[in-house]
Design an enzyme around this catalytic site. Sequence first.
Site, PDB file in Angstrom:
ATOM      1  CG  ASP A 301     -29.030 -70.811   8.546  1.00 34.81           C
ATOM      2  OD1 ASP A 301     -29.855 -71.318   9.313  1.00 34.81           O
ATOM      3  OD2 ASP A 301     -29.331 -70.147   7.541  1.00 34.81           O
ATOM      4  CB  THR A 303     -32.013 -71.995   4.596  1.00 35.02           C
ATOM      5  OG1 THR A 303     -32.911 -72.991   5.079  1.00 35.02           O
ATOM      6  CG2 THR A 303     -32.591 -71.343   3.357  1.00 35.02           C
ATOM      7  CG  ASP A 540     -28.826 -66.987   4.010  1.00 33.46           C
ATOM      8  OD1 ASP A 540     -29.320 -67.285   5.118  1.00 33.46           O
ATOM      9  OD2 ASP A 540     -29.290 -67.393   2.929  1.00 33.46           O
TER      10      ASP A 540
END
Length: 792
Positions: A301, A303, A540
């Site tokens: 991912d 970000t 996250d």
Amino acid sequence: MTTPMLAGDRGLTAAEVAERVQAGAVNEAKRHTSRPFSAILRANLFTPLNAVIGVLAVIAVTFGGWKQGLFAGVIIANILIGTIQELRAKRTLDKLSLMNQANAKVLRDGEVQEVPPNRIVRDDLVFVEPGDRVVVDGPVVESRNLEIDESLLTGEADPVAKAPGDEVRSGSFAVAGTGLFRAEHIGADSYAAKLVEEASKFTLARSELREGINRFIKLINWLIVPIALLLIVSQAADAQNWREIIVSTVAGIVPMIPEGLVLLTSVAFAVGVVRLGARKCLVQELPAIEGLARTDVLCLDKTGTLTEGGMDVDEIRPIEGADADGVFEALAALAAADDSPNPTMQAVEAHLAEREVGDPRWRVIDVMPFSSARKWSGTRFTDHGTWLLGAPDVLLESGDPVAMDADVLAAQGLRVLALVTAESASTTGGVTGVKAQALVILRQRLRSTAAATLAYFKEQGVAVKIISGDSPAAVGAVAAQLGVEGAADTVDARRLPEDPEELADLLERATIFGRVKPHQKQMFVRALQSRGHTVAMTGDGVNDVLALKDADLGIAMGSGSAAARSVAQVVLLDDEFATLPHVVAEGRRVLGNIGRVSNLFLTKTVYAIALALFIAVGASIAWIAGGEPLPYPFLPIHQSLINLFTIGLPAFFLALAPTFDRARPGFVKRVLKFAIPAGICCAVPTFAVYLAALAHDGYESDLPQTTAAITLFSLALVALAIVAKPYTWWKGLLVGVCAGAFVLVLAVPPFARFYELELPGVWNTTAAAIAVGCGVAALLFWLVVRPKHLRD
């Protein structure tokens, strides 16, 4: 954070909390991140292998004297080493788990307080915002567009809007809005005790390595009983020497048991936990160390993984003709109305504060919180209409000049949001009458170690898939800055094929994916797994939870949402993406080294079983022919000596050594392909030279046993030298020390008498050398010339 308030309700008072604590109405759902000391001691003390070895040791000592039971020292070593290493791992796990534990927010005395989940009491008002886990059960008492993801409970991926009176259950998590709910079912009465806490439990389950070893143990258990009975019956013919026969039968059974293999596997895992703990890497499930070593596809991912968590506003650019002051006022009003600002809104707030733009105090009718599925957030104001902030390609038409400008900026690696007004907007009915007002341009912070880490995975043959909710152009630009191949060939996830096979084909070809929704990340993982890939997923945010849970290995960032951390097997507590290569290296160390020591232990088991069969058959033939009984060639003390210097000591060092071998599937087959031929190549020459020595020196001499011991030790040492590859100076020294120790035992009379051996003569030495040469030649022939499909 805005303090949630209910009219006339300020939550429990301190006195009311104290009353409930006194009454035991506390959420005492304990975190079992590691086993207690008593369980660790029981697991290392009361094992089937320890029981078998203990019984055999008692028999050997009873009928052969104390030194014949020295092989039982392995029980003490197993208990001490296993317990000490697991206690070290327990301390590391408990310390890191405490760092990883997310506090809950409760409303008490009119203020939001953070408390550990196990300090929530019945009737507490629990506050949740996006990313928070629901840790107890109860009814919602206030909702500000609260949406709960219950996919981990029901399998339904769509978030569920929660209104006052609706029930929320532990094991779910908030994805949008904020809310308060009353804690009714706590402790053992809630789902948290069974679902949420289970995510952090210390476990050794679901490990291909351990499953393979357990298969070996089961197979050996089936073989030992009939072969041991056959050996006992065949030796019983020599009734006059029944005490010696019992002792030698024990010597035949003991080496069949791979007594140290399970120990060394557990030790290798435990040491891995400690080593990774030093790098602030929490391994919530021990097989995770093994999992990343097997991974061949890593889904990232963008970000929070490739970029750092925060970002900075580069520019707020009003559209030509828009009221610039009105744009800044609108952004300040949106920020003020947001109870739980995400990193983007926090960056906007910080930028407005620098420009000294304060809250214009616009009256709010309704707040529509940000959702990763919708890609926008917004607020409807009394006198200023509806304002939205979100992805330009979602809010604007594809041909809109403002959307085209946003694409150009995104292609430069910037993150771009559109500030728009709308005639109407709702979280369920969509948006109409959109008019662009400004572009909010943010600059993301690339991790300094990201490029080197990606290059490492490329070198190791691990395919990387970068997936993000951002626009494909923005994701591609970040990937290009990090040197990722295929960065120019991005895929818009809104146009993905619906057919699973076509999706899997696309994932095999493409690397960069933008505008990916949470349920699509889960689809990516499943599609890759359908093609036989071992998939690791990093993330996250709450939008990563489904994919993290379905991946073969979920990796969460320590600063990420509590929901993401609770379902991941590995948590990078310091958010350092560069830790992943160390996890890979640790996994490869465990897999490679346990594979090596498994070769040694299973080779011993094979040659022990083969020798027992040879002796049993030979003794039976001798009995039928009326010849002298054929005794087993070794005493337990001989086996203790041979096993110590060809397996026990070297296996311990090999199990903890560094290694860079890539993990490969087929652990069981690979070990058996070495152990079976190696064991046979040890057993046949040993049996042959033993028969020859008996004929030459007679049954009353110790030389036949000595000759057989020299032969078996030398062949087992050759197997050790082969297994120890690739060679380093310390491995050569290790093999040399083991060989020298055995020679020392033979050459020093007190040692030789203790081990009931004697220095061999020329004939015995020559016979042993010939037997060893034949065994080595046969083994090398198998390793070099065997058919290709039988090789590793």
